[in-house]
Write a protein that holds these residues in place. Structure first.
Motif, short mmCIF file in Angstrom:
data_model
loop_
_atom_site.label_atom_id
_atom_site.label_comp_id
_atom_site.label_asym_id
_atom_site.label_seq_id
_atom_site.Cartn_x
_atom_site.Cartn_y
_atom_site.Cartn_z
N TYR A 245 53.22 16.37 -4.78
CA TYR A 245 52.93 17.66 -4.15
C TYR A 245 53.62 18.77 -4.93
O TYR A 245 53.04 19.81 -5.23
CB TYR A 245 53.44 17.59 -2.71
CG TYR A 245 53.35 18.84 -1.89
CD1 TYR A 245 52.18 19.20 -1.24
CD2 TYR A 245 54.47 19.66 -1.71
CE1 TYR A 245 52.11 20.33 -0.46
CE2 TYR A 245 54.41 20.80 -0.93
CZ TYR A 245 53.23 21.13 -0.31
OH TYR A 245 53.17 22.26 0.47
N ARG A 248 51.96 19.20 -8.39
CA ARG A 248 50.69 19.93 -8.32
C ARG A 248 50.92 21.40 -8.00
O ARG A 248 50.24 22.27 -8.52
CB ARG A 248 49.78 19.28 -7.27
CG ARG A 248 49.16 17.97 -7.76
CD ARG A 248 48.18 17.38 -6.77
NE ARG A 248 48.83 16.97 -5.54
CZ ARG A 248 48.53 17.44 -4.35
NH1 ARG A 248 47.57 18.32 -4.21
NH2 ARG A 248 49.18 17.02 -3.29
N ALA A 249 51.90 21.65 -7.12
CA ALA A 249 52.20 23.05 -6.78
C ALA A 249 52.65 23.81 -8.02
O ALA A 249 52.19 24.91 -8.29
CB ALA A 249 53.27 23.10 -5.70
N SER A 252 49.75 24.48 -10.30
CA SER A 252 48.77 25.42 -9.80
C SER A 252 49.31 26.85 -9.80
O SER A 252 48.61 27.79 -10.13
CB SER A 252 48.34 25.00 -8.40
OG SER A 252 47.31 25.79 -7.95
N ASN A 253 50.53 27.01 -9.39
CA ASN A 253 51.13 28.36 -9.34
C ASN A 253 52.63 28.21 -9.40
O ASN A 253 53.28 27.98 -8.39
CB ASN A 253 50.70 29.06 -8.04
CG ASN A 253 51.37 30.41 -7.88
OD1 ASN A 253 52.17 30.84 -8.71
ND2 ASN A 253 51.03 31.09 -6.80
N GLY A 256 54.63 30.62 -7.17
CA GLY A 256 54.59 30.25 -5.77
C GLY A 256 55.48 29.05 -5.49
O GLY A 256 56.19 29.00 -4.49
N ALA A 257 55.46 28.09 -6.41
CA ALA A 257 56.27 26.89 -6.25
C ALA A 257 57.75 27.25 -6.26
O ALA A 257 58.54 26.75 -5.47
CB ALA A 257 55.95 25.90 -7.36
N HIS B 346 49.59 36.37 -3.46
CA HIS B 346 48.89 35.46 -4.37
C HIS B 346 49.84 34.82 -5.35
O HIS B 346 49.73 33.66 -5.68
CB HIS B 346 47.79 36.20 -5.12
CG HIS B 346 46.64 36.56 -4.23
ND1 HIS B 346 45.64 37.37 -4.62
CD2 HIS B 346 46.38 36.19 -2.96
CE1 HIS B 346 44.77 37.51 -3.62
NE2 HIS B 346 45.21 36.81 -2.61
N LEU B 350 51.54 31.94 -1.83
CA LEU B 350 50.65 30.80 -1.62
C LEU B 350 50.40 30.07 -2.93
O LEU B 350 50.56 30.63 -4.00
CB LEU B 350 49.28 31.30 -1.11
CG LEU B 350 49.23 31.98 0.24
CD1 LEU B 350 47.92 32.71 0.39
CD2 LEU B 350 49.41 30.98 1.36
N ILE B 351 50.01 28.81 -2.78
CA ILE B 351 49.43 28.11 -3.92
C ILE B 351 47.92 28.18 -3.66
O ILE B 351 47.41 27.47 -2.80
CB ILE B 351 49.89 26.63 -3.96
CG1 ILE B 351 51.40 26.51 -3.83
CG2 ILE B 351 49.36 25.94 -5.23
CD1 ILE B 351 52.19 26.89 -5.04
N LEU B 352 47.25 29.06 -4.36
CA LEU B 352 45.88 29.39 -3.97
C LEU B 352 44.92 28.21 -4.03
O LEU B 352 43.98 28.13 -3.28
CB LEU B 352 45.34 30.52 -4.85
CG LEU B 352 45.89 31.91 -4.52
CD1 LEU B 352 45.36 32.92 -5.50
CD2 LEU B 352 45.54 32.32 -3.11
N ASP B 353 45.18 27.27 -4.95
CA ASP B 353 44.27 26.14 -5.06
C ASP B 353 44.59 25.02 -4.09
O ASP B 353 43.87 24.03 -4.01
CB ASP B 353 44.28 25.59 -6.50
CG ASP B 353 43.63 26.57 -7.45
OD1 ASP B 353 42.62 27.17 -7.05
OD2 ASP B 353 44.14 26.74 -8.56
N PHE B 354 45.68 25.16 -3.36
CA PHE B 354 46.02 24.16 -2.34
C PHE B 354 45.24 24.48 -1.06
O PHE B 354 44.83 25.61 -0.84
CB PHE B 354 47.52 24.20 -2.04
CG PHE B 354 48.34 23.31 -2.92
CD1 PHE B 354 47.85 22.85 -4.12
CD2 PHE B 354 49.61 22.92 -2.53
CE1 PHE B 354 48.61 22.03 -4.94
CE2 PHE B 354 50.38 22.09 -3.33
CZ PHE B 354 49.88 21.65 -4.54
N GLU B 358 48.26 22.31 3.15
CA GLU B 358 49.31 22.11 2.15
C GLU B 358 50.19 23.34 2.01
O GLU B 358 51.39 23.26 1.78
CB GLU B 358 48.69 21.75 0.79
CG GLU B 358 48.19 20.32 0.72
CD GLU B 358 47.46 20.02 -0.59
OE1 GLU B 358 47.78 19.00 -1.19
OE2 GLU B 358 46.58 20.79 -0.98
N ASN B 359 49.56 24.51 2.15
CA ASN B 359 50.33 25.75 2.07
C ASN B 359 51.24 25.95 3.27
O ASN B 359 52.29 26.55 3.16
CB ASN B 359 49.38 26.94 1.96
CG ASN B 359 49.04 27.25 0.52
OD1 ASN B 359 49.93 27.58 -0.27
ND2 ASN B 359 47.79 27.10 0.16
#
Lengths: 409, 516
Positions: A245, A248-249, A252-253, A256-257, B346, B350-354, B358-359
């Protein structure tokens, strides 16, 4: 049926298959053109060539050969799947692991150092133990090697592609250098030089588990089982665990992570280390096979193609570890057919061209996916529209609503 | 064909996403030279409708007319050719390009294939001076504030001499003064014969500047009114469907012991050698909402980053519940009672693709409720996310399985607020928590923040919205060029006075401001 096509997974699979079909079609067109240009071949040869390609290991027709070919296909697919997994897991963390080739070599180096330096001939149980040790050594070396670009990326924000390419060539040179200085390991007895002795000499080869009895005459060993277990393991790690998790976080961003309290630097290093470990096990499994020899003296001048072929495997498998298994086997399937292409008057590298074309089309997989969504949507909208049209013609309402019409309390 | 009174007419537009009718038979008529407001809550379909007009989406049904003639707009190039320009809610800027490069992108002057920027630079300069849109034309987009990025977007449109201008929530990030200027610009533009579509949910702005206003609700067309003949209350009722309270309902604050203490905090600026946050000292106590007011780019963002741990403090200390957390990482702060509603939903929120579920556990996935031996408990995560989305009325097309990217801005923000408020906390750092949201959502988020305050949480609110600052805060600290200029009591001060502090024209002695 409509719902079935709406699922993301289904869309991915179908779009991958479309990529493959498009690639094969274009490859066939190339074969037709080649056949027409060349005096010795006719258009019939193009069809024959296509048939051979699609038959893969079955194209030889001889039952004994087929069994051997299938075994070899599986054997050669194993390292390919490993480098594919390596690229895939790095990609999930937002990294492009172009260093699988170098990690593959480091795994080869570490595994052979262990397996060739300890002689367990005559004691199979001990041999298995050393084999496991060799695999672990390969994994450790690969993880370390993969962690280097990860470290540079995380700490100094150096693009991982650059560091990967450099570590690739460093590892290629290290392989030549290390083995050149170990004359004991060189296979002079068989009248060859520049090759290392194989694990057959020291008894530490990958166990066959009777697979060689099923696929007589092939190189196959239990490496494929290790690969399958690892692929499932990686799938579980990525999708079911907290660690996955986080990976992937971060992929992806990463902002954000980070904001969620994750240590994105550590995750980048970890992801690259795992990627390195996987590619290294690929190298180890390939060269630990008692039948495979490493030509170490020219290693510095050439990187193993397995490392780079992992990239298309991951790409075509949408970076899904399970899909990577099938793609790896499929690509070997095509190559096996390619090897037989000479019988239809074509160069065996046609298979490589087709694989390359499929990869190009894989770049369009998003397009194919969009196309699929549109297709399934269109059906519902079409029926909607006809209904609407009926209503519209019944009550002529072309005028815009009056300004106050929609005002409500 | 007779001359149509409308420069742009959108007739019976319907746009369907999956099972969601984002636009359902909407008709919009824009007169030449008017400022036409498009009002609606988040997810009402305003942005979708404008995207149809701008050629980003293909409508499933409906037609568009320009000057009475039917036109088809397939992509933004068609729209540009028709003189339609748009400032998007989420900017369409190339981050690693300079402001000037972004403005001329697609309209570059070239000679023999080489870029000719001189004329462009002069034109941009003239435009920015004419309209008071100050930009540093050579700064990279990634280095400048959100406010300046917006100005670049507006200049981009002006640079193309468009005659139909769409402003998609342009004031969300501007300061009061800048908003005032923008309003003036819009009036000037309209006076020069340009037609403006002004998407907003800020009723004050509509009342001030718009000629007519069309209202959408949940994808449906509600009606069009003359602004001169209507009231704020009437408009908000049309928009939300029921009466809306404008003032925040809250009792007197009962501050307790200090939760967050910031002492002599300095944070270096990324773009200049000055300190972005310079020697800031402040205290937030339990049960009170302290608001940092100021014009965008005066160090509030950096202060928020330093408190939440996204950026390192260069000197000074940050104390949470008596413990020095200056050197602690984000996770430590989070686990020791800090919740954070980030400014950029954005990038940070958040993780936009999650997926939404999951967010929802992004802060809490390590808690034993949601994981066991490193494995995620999917059932619990799903149930928790479902509970939160119901409680906070987060709407999405596929429930908790929707990707965050597919959700509307307001619902994304609601999801973040839900996650942060439900996470156990003593300190809530809320940075522009209602940026770009509609009245209904703002009302809801405000009431939730007040509820948390009443439960004893300390709230540090950083906001650019004056209405929000005045109505929500218990104490106001005004920041200017990285320093605290003074402390104001929202009950006794007014926007004018606050504006003086915000502009740096007035300053109380620092000691006086910080001690009580």
């Amino acid at each position: 049926m409509n719902n079935f096509f709406k699922k993301e997974g289904v869309k991915s699979v179908v779009s991958s298959i479309l990529c493959i079909l498009a690639g094969i079609l274009l490859g066939f067109i190339i074969m037709v053109v080649l056949a027409l240009v060349n005096d010795r071949t006719t258009i019939a040869d193009a069809f024959k060539g296509l048939g051979i390609l699609l038959a893969g290991p079955f194209s030889s027709g001889n039952a004994a050969y087929i069994v051997t070919n299938v075994g070899d296909m599986i054997f050669y697919a194993a390292p390919l799947i490993m480098t594919g997994l390596s690229v895939a897991i790095a990609y999930k963390t937002g990294l492009f692991n172009i260093g699988a080739a170098g990690q593959f070599y480091m795994g080869t180096l570490a595994a052979l150092m262990v397996a060739l330096n300890i002689n367990t001939s005559g004691s199979p149980a001990l041999g298995v133990l050393v084999w496991i040790l060799a695999l672990l050594a390969a994994m450790a070396a690969g993880m370390l090697w993969g962690a280097i670009p990860g470290f540079f990326k995380a700490v100094f924000n150096v693009n991982e592609v650059i560091v990967c390419i450099m570590t690739n060539w460093i590892s290629a040179n290290v392989v030549t250098w290390v083995f050149t200085n170990m004359p004991d390991l060189i296979n002079r007895g068989a009248g060859k030089s520049g090759y290392l002795i194989t694990t057959a000499m020291t008894g530490n080869g990958t166990p066959k588990l009777g697979l060689d009895q099923i696929f007589k005459g092939s190189y196959i060993d239990m490496g494929i089982i290790v690969v399958l277990i690892l692929a499932v393991l990686i799938y579980v790690i990525l999708n079911k665990t907290v660690f996955g998790y986080e990976l992937r976080a971060c992929g992806s961003n990463k902002y954000g992570a980070r904001c969620a309290g994750m240590n994105e630097k550590r995750n980048i290093i970890m992801s690259m280390a795992i990627a390195g470990g996987l590619a290294a096990i690929g190298g180890a499994l390939y060269y630990l096979n008692p039948g495979i020899e490493l030509k170490f003296d020219t290693a510095y001048s050439q990187l193993p193609s397995y490392g780079f072929n992992g990239i298309p495997v991951a790409l075509l498998g949408s970076n899904n570890p399970i899909a990577v298994i099938f793609v790896g086997i499929f690509i070997r399937f095509l190559s096996m057919g390619g090897d037989q292409l000479t019988s239809a008057g074509f160069n065996k590298y046609i298979a490589d061209i087709i694989v390359a074309l499929i990869i190009y089309f894989a770049g369009f997989s998003m397009f194919f996916k969009g196309f699929l969504s549109k297709l399934s949507k269109k059906k519902t909208v079409d029926s909607d529209l006809t209904k609407k049209a009926d209503i519209q013609s019944a009550g002529d309402k072309t005028d815009a609503p009056a300004e106050s019409e929609g005002k409500e309390a | 064909m007779s001359e149509s009174p409308y420069i742009i007419e959108m007739r019976h537009i319907t746009k369907i996403f999956g099972s969601n009718r984002a636009n359902d038979d909407i008709t919009l008529q824009l007169k030449k030279g008017e400022i036409h407001a498009l009002l609606g809550e988040n997810g009402a379909g305003k942005s979708t409708l404008m995207s149809v007009l701008f050629g980003l989406y293909d409508p499933d049904e409906g037609e568009i007319y320009k000057n009475g003639e039917k036109v088809t707009i397939k992509d933004p190039n068609d729209a540009t050719a028709l003189g339609i320009g748009m400032v998007h809610q989420h900017f369409k800027l190339v981050e690693c390009f300079s402001v000037l490069d972004n403005i001329i992108l697609g309209e570059e002057d070239t000679r023999m294939g080489f870029l000719q920027k001189k004329k462009a630079r002069e034109k941009v300069k003239a435009l920015s001076e004419k309209y008071g849109l100050f930009v540093d034309t050579d700064a990279l987009i990634e280095d400048i504030t959100v406010g300046m990025q917006q100005r670049a977007e507006i200049l981009k449109m002006l640079y193309r001499d468009n005659e139909i201008l769409i402003f998609d929530e342009p004031t969300a990030v501007l300061t009061p003064q800048e908003i005032e200027e923008l309003m003036q610009i819009m009036r000037n533009l309209a006076a020069e014969g340009k037609s403006i579509l002004f998407i907003t949910h800020k009723l004050n702005e509509i009342m001030e500047v718009a000629d007519r206003c069309s209202v959408l609700r949940k994808g449906k067309y509600i009606g069009t009114v003359n602004v001169a003949d209507t009231t704020k209350e009437e408009l908000s009722e049309m928009m939300v469907g029921h009466m809306v309270k404008f003032a925040v309902d809250k009792d007197e604050a009962k501050p307790g012991k200090p939760v967050l203490e910031i002492k002599n905090l300095c944070v270096k600026s990324k773009s200049s050698h000055k300190n972005a946050v310079n020697d800031v000292t402040l205290t937030v106590r339990e049960g009170e909402i302290v608001c940092i007011a100021g014009i965008d780019g005066n160090g509030q963002t950096e202060l928020g980053y330093a408190v939440t741990g996204l950026e390192k403090a260069d000197s000074g200390s940050i104390i949470l519940n008596g413990e020095d957390i200056t050197k602690k990482n984000i996770r430590y702060r989070c686990e020791h009672g800090m919740s954070h509603i980030p400014e950029d939903r954005h990038k940070h929120g958040l993780i936009l693709d999650f997926t939404l579920r999951e967010n929802m556990v992004l802060r809490r996935y390590l808690e034993p409720d949601f994981q066991k031996n490193g494995f995620i408990k999917f059932k619990e995560v799903r149930e928790y996310a479902q509970k939160l989305t119901e409680e906070f009325d987060v709407r999405s097309s596929d429930g908790v399985d929707s990707t965050a990217r597919s959700m509307s801005g307001g619902n994304q923000q609601k999801a973040i607020v839900a996650r942060e408020l439900d996470h156990e906390h003593k300190l809530l750092v809320a940075i522009q928590p209602t940026r770009g949201l509609d009245v209904g959502a703002i009302e809801f988020i405000h009431s939730q923040i007040v509820k948390k305050r009443d439960e004893g949480a300390a709230v540090l609110l950083i906001s650019l919205e004056l209405d929000e600052i005045m109505s929500l805060s218990d104490r106001i600290l005004v920041m200017y060029e990285g320093e605290i200029m003074g402390q104001l009591d929202p009950k006794t001060t007014n926007i004018k006075e606050m504006g003086l502090y915000m502009a740096g024209a007035k300053r109380d002695s620092v000691k006086e401001a910080q001690d009580e």
